[in-house]
Design an enzyme around this catalytic site. Structure first.
Site, PDB file in Angstrom:
ATOM      1  N   HIS A   1      19.740   2.816   0.760  1.00  0.00           N
ATOM      2  CA  HIS A   1      18.567   3.642   0.530  1.00  0.00           C
ATOM      3  C   HIS A   1      17.595   3.045  -0.483  1.00  0.00           C
ATOM      4  CE1 HIS A   1      16.308   7.340   0.330  1.00  0.00           C
ATOM      5  NE2 HIS A   1      16.562   7.500  -0.958  1.00  0.00           N
TER       6      HIS A   1
ATOM      7  N   SER B   1       0.823  -1.220   0.000  1.00  0.00           N
ATOM      8  CA  SER B   1       0.000   0.000   0.000  1.00  0.00           C
ATOM      9  C   SER B   1       0.853   1.264   0.000  1.00  0.00           C
ATOM     10  CB  SER B   1      -0.947  -0.012   1.195  1.00  0.00           C
ATOM     11  OG  SER B   1      -0.211  -0.156   2.394  1.00  0.00           O
TER      12      SER B   1
ATOM     13  N   GLU C   1      17.988  18.320  -7.402  1.00  0.00           N
ATOM     14  CA  GLU C   1      18.775  17.346  -6.631  1.00  0.00           C
ATOM     15  C   GLU C   1      19.953  16.870  -7.463  1.00  0.00           C
ATOM     16  OE1 GLU C   1      15.798  14.428  -5.539  1.00  0.00           O
ATOM     17  OE2 GLU C   1      15.085  15.644  -3.875  1.00  0.00           O
TER      18      GLU C   1
ATOM     19  N   ARG D   1      20.160   4.970  -9.747  1.00  0.00           N
ATOM     20  CA  ARG D   1      18.927   5.755  -9.915  1.00  0.00           C
ATOM     21  C   ARG D   1      19.171   7.249  -9.720  1.00  0.00           C
ATOM     22  NH1 ARG D   1      14.917   7.743  -6.198  1.00  0.00           N
ATOM     23  NH2 ARG D   1      16.088   6.791  -4.506  1.00  0.00           N
TER      24      ARG D   1
ATOM     25  N   HIS E   1      22.378   6.268  -0.028  1.00  0.00           N
ATOM     26  CA  HIS E   1      22.138   7.715  -0.050  1.00  0.00           C
ATOM     27  C   HIS E   1      23.344   8.352   0.642  1.00  0.00           C
ATOM     28  CE1 HIS E   1      20.373  11.639   0.392  1.00  0.00           C
ATOM     29  NE2 HIS E   1      19.331  11.245  -0.320  1.00  0.00           N
TER      30      HIS E   1
ATOM     31  N   ARG F   1      24.524  10.124  -7.031  1.00  0.00           N
ATOM     32  CA  ARG F   1      24.711   9.511  -5.711  1.00  0.00           C
ATOM     33  C   ARG F   1      25.855   8.526  -5.601  1.00  0.00           C
ATOM     34  NH1 ARG F   1      18.495   8.632  -4.006  1.00  0.00           N
ATOM     35  NH2 ARG F   1      18.187  10.862  -3.798  1.00  0.00           N
TER      36      ARG F   1
END
Ligand code: FAD
Ligand code: SIN
Length: 520
Positions: A348, A12, A112, A383, A240, A287
């Site tokens: 992360h 969910s 970012e 990513r 991260h 990252r």
């Protein structure tokens, strides 16, 4: 109990909820979730969701940034499709009631690491909580959707449960639903479903230090692996760069990359900047580069963390844009308007996962996957920040369209037997599970972290083999519990990460080994 549903949704978070809202006009939908409905990584997302909104940004720029971050491993068609859908999917979130911050009539966009433009829609520094609120509200108001909390999906139902031998070479493996442990009744229920989607999120708890909530135990990936479906790119575990250094706190508290986007700078304990030694983009490099740089600085200095300096941004701006981070740091005695923030990289995000095609279907027929548990080809080796929430809504949409088309022609498999719940209650079980979970996290953190080597991976593999055998033995003789199932799943994910890391000889994206071949 036995249940029959047209659309079974496991999870969910943003992926499961947005999928459910899309299919709900076409049949009965049941969302199962193992904890409280709002618990999952989505709720903790800070920075926001990347989407192309206004000039001077363009789809081409966002595509280029995603491909660069992915280090040549992204599927370019998937990147193109996902990014060009970004505007439409974000507008849908807004229609469902999600509120993003505005600046006058325009949405206020953040920037970012790895992004060449300001394109991150956000809700202060708690975007995920706002998305979860908006979507849950819409789900609760839909008459065709039933949402059940404390329901733990154990395994997918396939031909294997009808007595057929299923291997990874079996053509046309099909999914008929799932076996689910009901934590309230302590019974195992059978859910027969025409279509099933896994939206089970990440696997951060394979490691000791993670930003992920305790629900992130790689259940979906492990279930598909056991059902002999395809899993991809597991070696690409994203750290991260900036989690708050606060020993003992689990999960680790994130200091959003948007803070570096707003001008915060990485420094050593003497207040000296170091990122210029590693990349011309400095604190805003992708990252993988920033996390490796910090790891290297910590090794050189022997310190347990570095610092993020946000002081020059000013108290007013910090409080306006990052109120949660401001309050959290103050709670532990750090005034971010006056003090540098101690930060350390933490696990992360899983770039790999259940292999899916462009329609979100896994290699198992009628089984879809979306969100962090899936591997679409968007992220490649690393990513790009804030592309995860975007990927989740795009693939929830794609999967929903395919599932809607198909659902009418699929029959239930009534011959599926109920779960065989035999086993003993072992009193020492809990301590064994807790101990083994810690062992796994130690192994993965020490040997399969930011910097790897052949020797470390071999060592991890050998150690993991031992705890795998011990845990399977325990599983085969004891009564099933959620924590034992989670442990099995964490071990399966650890195994897949190590196996794929050993197979990748070249250093790409997030996979870096001192024995690896340098990527040309
Ligand atoms: P989740 O939101 O994790 O939901 C998974 C659901 O599956 C949960 O409801 C869980 O209970 C349920 N579940 C799991 N296993 C089972 C099972 N066996 N049976 C039943 N239910 C099960 N990404 C961005 O793009 N932008 C950001 O700003 C951002 N910030 C982040 C900050 C933090 C601290 C973290 C941890 C992640 C962040 N990410 C961000 C990543 C992003 O939040 C996640 O990748 C994304 O929310 C995953 O959504 P999901 O729907 O796939 O899974
Ligand atoms: C962050 O806010 O830094 C997290 C963004 C992300 O993980 O995409």
């Amino acid at each position: 109990m036995r249940y029959k549903v047209d659309f079974l949704v496991v999870g969910s978070g943003i992926a499961g909820l947005s999928y459910a809202l899309k299919v709900a006009g076409h049949g009965k939908v049941c969302i199962l979730t193992k904890a409280d409905a709002s618990e999952g990584s989505t709720k903790y997302a800070q920075g926001g969701i990347a989407a192309v909104m206004y000039d001077p940004d363009s789809y081409e720029k966002h595509i280029a940034d995603t491909l660069v971050a992915g280090d040549g491993i992204c599927d370019e068609e998937v990147v193109r499709m996902t990014i060009t859908e970004s505007t439409e999917r974000v507008k849908e979130l807004i229609q469902w009631g999600v509120e993003f911050d505005k600046n006058g009539s325009h949405y206020d966009l953040h920037r970012e690491g790895g992004h060449s433009e300001f394109r991150i829609l956000h809700h202060k520094d708690n975007t995920g909580a706002e998305i979860e609120r908006g979507l849950l509200n819409a789900v609760h108001n839909h008459p065709n959707i039933t949402l059940k909390e404390n329901q733990y999906a154990i395994d997918l139902i396939t031909q294997h449960h009808l007595g057929m031998r299923v291997t990874k070479h079996t053509p046309d493996i099909e999914c008929y639903g799932a076996y689910v442990f009901n934590s309230d009744t302590q019974q195992i229920d059978t859910y027969l479903a025409k279509t099933t989607i896994l939206a089970t999120g990440g696997l951060g708890n394979v490691y000791k230090t993670t930003t992920n909530p305790i629900t992130a135990t790689g259940d979906g990936v492990a279930m598909v692996h056991r059902a002999r479906g395809g899993i991809k790119d597991m070696e690409f575990v994203q750290f991260h760069p900036t989690t708050l250094y606060n020993p003992g706190e689990t999960p680790s508290f994130l200091i959003t990359e948007a803070m570096r986007g707003a001008g915060a700078i990485l420094k050593d304990k003497n207040g000296v900047e170091f990122m210029q030694k590693y990349d011309p983009r400095q604190s805003l490099a992708p990252r993988d580069i920033v996390a490796r740089a910090i790891d290297n600085e910590m090794k050189i200095s022997g310190e347990s963390h570095v610092y993020l300096d946000a002081r020059h941004i000013g108290k007013e701006q910090l409080m306006a844009h990052f109120p949660n981070i401001y309050a959290k740091c103050l709670e532990i005695g750090i005034n971010i308007a006056k003090d540098m923030i101690p930060v350390v990289p933490g696990v992360h995000y899983a770039c790999g996962g259940i292999a899916v095609d462009k329609k979100g279907e896994s290699t198992i027929h009628n089984l879809f996957a979306a969100g962090e548990c899936s591997c679409t080809g968007l992220h490649g080796g690393n990513r790009l920040a804030s592309n995860s929430l975007l990927e989740a809504v795009v693939y929830a949409h794609n999967a929903s369209q395919e599932a809607i088309q198909r659902v009418k022609s699929i029959k239930y498999h009534d011959e599926v037997p109920d779960w065989n719940a035999e086993g003993m209650i072992l009193n020492e079980e809990m301590v064994l599970i807790t101990q083994t979970r810690k062992e796994l996290q130690e192994i993965m953190s020490n040997y399969v972290g930011i910097v790897r080597s052949d020797l470390r991976l071999q060592r991890a593999f050998d150690r993991l083999n031992l705890i795998f055998r011990e845990t399977e033995d325990l599983y085969n003789k004891s009564v099933l519990t959620e924590s034992l199932c989670e442990l099995r799943n964490l071990i399966a994910c650890g195994y897949l990460i190590i196996k794929m890391a050993r197979a990748r000889r070249e250093n790409r994206g997030l996979h870096y080994s001192i024995d690896g071949i340098k990527h040309a």
